[in-house]
Design an enzyme around this catalytic site. Structure first.
Site: not given
Ligand code: HPA
Length: 233
Positions: A20, A87, A89, A179, A181, A203-204
């Protein structure tokens, strides 16, 4: 040359990685590709072509969200003849058993976006990954000992959603992560008859309220890129 990509015909490889963030495209090109050539700077949405282990590969930033990504993906396939698009991401986990830095291979992409509702006249299309790419990426991740999950993801139009419970229904139905996309990518790949895959790194952790550090993000992103590049060979 298209409205958003300034490359001449032939400047983009048939195989493309799609981060992205355009600076991630730069990072991938400079870290992993031999002789990378910058072919696009329009809107600073960098795109590069180089080679990886002898295979010609491009890497193109897409921006965030289905509308932005769809512009680049449409132009890459329709005007530049790209055939294999992966992709790479990040995503937010909505299941408790996913850990920060785990890999998610998006077997399918559900969405709250209106694009397919409009495109299919109110009916539902199921955007899915290319099986061969998915199998190879899975085998690559396993061979490297990386924790990897395969399943449904949610491609959301929202990063900031006003509805606090908006993700619960998706989670109840087994969706792994959110995510922004993949559903757009898989739908356009189906429309044009090309191959697509979306690989994500967590990542979260939205269930547990955890977020990885910038260093953790970079390291797990690199591991995912290596899986994606090997999948292209
Ligand atoms: N929401 C949407 N896209 C994301 C998130 C999220 O919490 N973390 C990483 N990409």
């Amino acid at each position: 040359m298209t409205p958003h990509i300034s490359a001449p015909p032939g400047a983009i490889a048939e195989a493309v990685l799609l981060p992205g963030d355009p600076l991630r495209a730069k990072h991938i090109a400079e870290t992993y590709l031999e002789n990378p050539v910058l072919y696009n700077q329009v809107r600073n949405m960098f795109g590069y072509t180089g080679s990886y282990k002898g295979k010609r590969v491009s890497v193109q930033g897409t921006g965030m969200g289905i509308p932005s990504a769809s512009i680049y993906i449409h132009e890459l396939i329709h005007f530049y003849g790209c055939k294999t698009l992966i992709r790479v991401g990040t995503a937010g986990a909505i299941q408790p058993h996913l850990e920060l830095r785990d890999l998610v291979i998006a077997q399918a992409a559900s969405t709250d976006s209106g694009i397919n509702h409009t495109r299919f006249l109110g009916q539902t299309f199921a955007p899915i990954a290319n099986f061969e790419l998915m199998r190879r990426a899975y085998d690559q991740a396993r061979a490297r000992g990386l924790p990897v999950h395969v399943g449904n993801v949610l491609s959301s139009d929202f990063f900031y959603n006003d509805e606090p419970t908006s993700l619960e229904r998706w989670a109840q139905f087994g969706v792994l992560a959110v995510e922004m996309e993949a559903a757009g990518l898989y739908t356009l790949a189906a429309k044009f008859g090309v191959r697509a895959l979306c690989i994500l790194t967590i990542s979260d952790q939205l269930v547990k309220g955890q977020r990885s550090t910038p260093l953790e993000r970079q390291e797990s992103f690199n591991q995912m890129v290596e899986v994606a590049l090997e999948t292209l060979l």
